[in-house]
Design a protein around this motif. Sequence first.
Motif, PDB file in Angstrom:
ATOM      1  N   ASN A  65       0.827  -1.208   0.000  1.00 33.62           N
ATOM      2  CA  ASN A  65       0.000   0.000   0.000  1.00 33.62           C
ATOM      3  C   ASN A  65       0.864   1.262   0.000  1.00 33.62           C
ATOM      4  O   ASN A  65       0.602   2.219  -0.741  1.00 33.62           O
ATOM      5  CB  ASN A  65      -0.913   0.013   1.229  1.00 33.62           C
ATOM      6  CG  ASN A  65      -2.070  -0.966   1.110  1.00 33.62           C
ATOM      7  OD1 ASN A  65      -2.252  -1.596   0.073  1.00 33.62           O
ATOM      8  ND2 ASN A  65      -2.844  -1.091   2.168  1.00 33.62           N
ATOM      9  N   LYS A  66       1.879   1.261   0.824  1.00 38.45           N
ATOM     10  CA  LYS A  66       2.763   2.420   0.940  1.00 38.45           C
ATOM     11  C   LYS A  66       3.455   2.717  -0.384  1.00 38.45           C
ATOM     12  O   LYS A  66       3.622   3.896  -0.764  1.00 38.45           O
ATOM     13  CB  LYS A  66       3.793   2.181   2.045  1.00 38.45           C
ATOM     14  CG  LYS A  66       4.682   3.371   2.344  1.00 38.45           C
ATOM     15  CD  LYS A  66       5.642   3.067   3.487  1.00 38.45           C
ATOM     16  CE  LYS A  66       6.556   4.261   3.769  1.00 38.45           C
ATOM     17  NZ  LYS A  66       7.500   3.954   4.885  1.00 38.45           N
ATOM     18  N   SER A  67       3.854   1.672  -1.089  1.00 35.98           N
ATOM     19  CA  SER A  67       4.549   1.878  -2.370  1.00 35.98           C
ATOM     20  C   SER A  67       3.636   2.548  -3.396  1.00 35.98           C
ATOM     21  O   SER A  67       4.084   3.387  -4.187  1.00 35.98           O
ATOM     22  CB  SER A  67       5.065   0.541  -2.915  1.00 35.98           C
ATOM     23  OG  SER A  67       3.999  -0.278  -3.359  1.00 35.98           O
ATOM     24  N   LEU A  68       2.370   2.188  -3.367  1.00 37.40           N
ATOM     25  CA  LEU A  68       1.407   2.796  -4.284  1.00 37.40           C
ATOM     26  C   LEU A  68       1.165   4.264  -3.937  1.00 37.40           C
ATOM     27  O   LEU A  68       1.115   5.127  -4.822  1.00 37.40           O
ATOM     28  CB  LEU A  68       0.087   2.027  -4.246  1.00 37.40           C
ATOM     29  CG  LEU A  68       0.086   0.653  -4.898  1.00 37.40           C
ATOM     30  CD1 LEU A  68      -1.218  -0.081  -4.602  1.00 37.40           C
ATOM     31  CD2 LEU A  68       0.280   0.772  -6.402  1.00 37.40           C
ATOM     32  N   ILE A  69       1.008   4.541  -2.654  1.00 35.50           N
ATOM     33  CA  ILE A  69       0.769   5.927  -2.212  1.00 35.50           C
ATOM     34  C   ILE A  69       1.963   6.808  -2.577  1.00 35.50           C
ATOM     35  O   ILE A  69       1.806   7.924  -3.085  1.00 35.50           O
ATOM     36  CB  ILE A  69       0.499   5.966  -0.694  1.00 35.50           C
ATOM     37  CG1 ILE A  69      -0.821   5.252  -0.385  1.00 35.50           C
ATOM     38  CG2 ILE A  69       0.463   7.404  -0.186  1.00 35.50           C
ATOM     39  CD1 ILE A  69      -1.039   4.961   1.089  1.00 35.50           C
ATOM     40  N   LYS A  70       3.155   6.302  -2.341  1.00 33.81           N
ATOM     41  CA  LYS A  70       4.365   7.056  -2.645  1.00 33.81           C
ATOM     42  C   LYS A  70       4.466   7.356  -4.142  1.00 33.81           C
ATOM     43  O   LYS A  70       4.813   8.479  -4.547  1.00 33.81           O
ATOM     44  CB  LYS A  70       5.594   6.267  -2.175  1.00 33.81           C
ATOM     45  CG  LYS A  70       6.905   7.003  -2.359  1.00 33.81           C
ATOM     46  CD  LYS A  70       8.063   6.155  -1.830  1.00 33.81           C
ATOM     47  CE  LYS A  70       9.398   6.875  -2.041  1.00 33.81           C
ATOM     48  NZ  LYS A  70      10.542   6.053  -1.541  1.00 33.81           N
ATOM     49  N   GLN A  71       4.140   6.351  -4.971  1.00 29.49           N
ATOM     50  CA  GLN A  71       4.251   6.537  -6.413  1.00 29.49           C
ATOM     51  C   GLN A  71       3.166   7.460  -6.965  1.00 29.49           C
ATOM     52  O   GLN A  71       3.428   8.298  -7.830  1.00 29.49           O
ATOM     53  CB  GLN A  71       4.184   5.174  -7.125  1.00 29.49           C
ATOM     54  CG  GLN A  71       4.258   5.250  -8.641  1.00 29.49           C
ATOM     55  CD  GLN A  71       5.535   5.890  -9.145  1.00 29.49           C
ATOM     56  OE1 GLN A  71       6.628   5.545  -8.691  1.00 29.49           O
ATOM     57  NE2 GLN A  71       5.425   6.834 -10.072  1.00 29.49           N
ATOM     58  N   ILE A  72       1.953   7.336  -6.449  1.00 27.95           N
ATOM     59  CA  ILE A  72       0.843   8.117  -7.003  1.00 27.95           C
ATOM     60  C   ILE A  72       1.032   9.614  -6.751  1.00 27.95           C
ATOM     61  O   ILE A  72       0.512  10.453  -7.491  1.00 27.95           O
ATOM     62  CB  ILE A  72      -0.511   7.622  -6.453  1.00 27.95           C
ATOM     63  CG1 ILE A  72      -1.632   7.970  -7.435  1.00 27.95           C
ATOM     64  CG2 ILE A  72      -0.800   8.196  -5.073  1.00 27.95           C
ATOM     65  CD1 ILE A  72      -2.947   7.279  -7.127  1.00 27.95           C
ATOM     66  N   ARG A  73       1.803   9.950  -5.732  1.00 31.94           N
ATOM     67  CA  ARG A  73       2.099  11.364  -5.463  1.00 31.94           C
ATOM     68  C   ARG A  73       3.041  11.945  -6.520  1.00 31.94           C
ATOM     69  O   ARG A  73       3.119  13.168  -6.686  1.00 31.94           O
ATOM     70  CB  ARG A  73       2.695  11.508  -4.068  1.00 31.94           C
ATOM     71  CG  ARG A  73       1.658  11.342  -2.948  1.00 31.94           C
ATOM     72  CD  ARG A  73       2.301  11.331  -1.585  1.00 31.94           C
ATOM     73  NE  ARG A  73       1.271  11.226  -0.534  1.00 31.94           N
ATOM     74  CZ  ARG A  73       1.507  10.799   0.693  1.00 31.94           C
ATOM     75  NH1 ARG A  73       2.740  10.429   1.044  1.00 31.94           N
ATOM     76  NH2 ARG A  73       0.533  10.739   1.579  1.00 31.94           N
ATOM     77  N   LYS A  74       3.752  11.061  -7.205  1.00 33.42           N
ATOM     78  CA  LYS A  74       4.655  11.510  -8.278  1.00 33.42           C
ATOM     79  C   LYS A  74       3.931  11.483  -9.627  1.00 33.42           C
ATOM     80  O   LYS A  74       3.878  12.479 -10.328  1.00 33.42           O
ATOM     81  CB  LYS A  74       5.890  10.614  -8.334  1.00 33.42           C
ATOM     82  CG  LYS A  74       6.716  10.622  -7.065  1.00 33.42           C
ATOM     83  CD  LYS A  74       7.825   9.586  -7.141  1.00 33.42           C
ATOM     84  CE  LYS A  74       8.605   9.506  -5.844  1.00 33.42           C
ATOM     85  NZ  LYS A  74       9.627   8.427  -5.881  1.00 33.42           N
ATOM     86  N   MET A  75       3.389  10.325  -9.974  1.00 32.46           N
ATOM     87  CA  MET A  75       2.592  10.159 -11.206  1.00 32.46           C
ATOM     88  C   MET A  75       2.007   8.758 -11.207  1.00 32.46           C
ATOM     89  O   MET A  75       2.662   7.805 -10.790  1.00 32.46           O
ATOM     90  CB  MET A  75       3.425  10.371 -12.470  1.00 32.46           C
ATOM     91  CG  MET A  75       4.613   9.438 -12.612  1.00 32.46           C
ATOM     92  SD  MET A  75       5.553   9.782 -14.090  1.00 32.46           S
ATOM     93  CE  MET A  75       6.974   8.686 -13.857  1.00 32.46           C
TER      94      MET A  75
END
Length: 430
Positions: A65-75
């Motif tokens: 979940n954390k990896s998705l949240i971190k990535q979605i903040r970038k693109m």
Amino acid sequence: MNQSDILFDYKHIWHPYSSIIKPLPCYSVISAKGVHLKLQNGKKIVDGMSSWWSTIHGYNHPILNKSLIKQIRKMSHVMFGGITHPAAIALCRKLVKLTPEKLDCVFLSDSGSIAIEVAIKMLIQYWESLGQTRTKFLTIRNGYHGDTFSAMSISDPENSIHKIYNHFLPKNFFAKAPVSSFYDSWDPTDSISFKKIIEKHSFKIAGVILEPIVQGVGGMKFYHPKFLKEIKKLCKYYCIPLVFDEIATGFGRTGKLFAFQHANVIPDILCLGKAMTGGMITLAATLTTRKIADTISKSKANCFMHGPTYMGNPLACAVANANIKILEKNIWQQQISNIEKQLRIELLPLIKHPRVIDVRVLGAIGVVECFHYVNMKLIQKFFVKKGVWIRPFRKIIYIVPPYIINNDALKKLTNAIKDALNKDELFKNT
């Protein structure tokens, strides 16, 4: 979800392998965590399917979940044509590192079926680059490689869910499936059918495509590793590329990181999917050798003619990286070993049940093959009532639970299977 939503779903939404006129009942899942699915009525059921082999670390995993949240903040997405990004580069580095050394070129795509399509297109273009027209593929009976058209054409044309499309599909070569099971003694005659076909048609065959060790929807058979060794020898002798479909088995399911490692052979093309992202987002990969990639790149087109819109999706790549990091801790090996031991203790004795033809266990896969077809509607309702999610097909009741499952939850699954075998109404023509 209210009653109106459920009615709309029933009337308008076409679910997999179901009728739009008389659809199978659907159970509304409102959340999921660990190995449990939470239904709308508040009941929690143990997922024995890992959402079709994919959710290996369970649902709502904090690291994923954390990896998705971190990535979605970038693109969340960017086209892969003429553009690259760190998540895709990191993932391809990991895939090249995890797989045999010679598989050093990676093509990313959307799903397992597309990974197979990509492999088929690669080999057709490969031979075209060498000045040869080769459009036939060789595989074995009881195979399943996906629901898109080229993938269907290399799935068993008779014993498969795709039989109704046979008049439209390209005709390929099908050898007899090996009879020697994974744990039996090897019977050398198992490779005779394959050998005869490759000897007779070697100049027509663009590639050999196999599900290594485990045949999935074609019947959940586990065949002897020696068969792969024999096929590899024949492919090498006739200079025919060998493709392994590890979409279901890849990333630890059979007790090895990849099923082909049971035979210690290396393919020329490897197709991956399902568990690559831990079941979070769809993503697949087709890996091949530098020789094949370079040859394709020297073709008339000067490139490989394929490019999915969502190829290399940053969200999918980011979560795949996080998923592989979890696997690299090597906890999965002990998890699979524990699951296999328990499945052997609790499922293998069912071979004595009068309704059962065979019971098979390999890694975190448990299979009970019955004499009669299951009644899908009734058996699904029965399993949900028992607090488990198991989705059989034809005569096969099987489970592929998340690796994180504990003993009690796994026992709940195996007990539900035992109980189902004693219910006549759950089977057709009993």
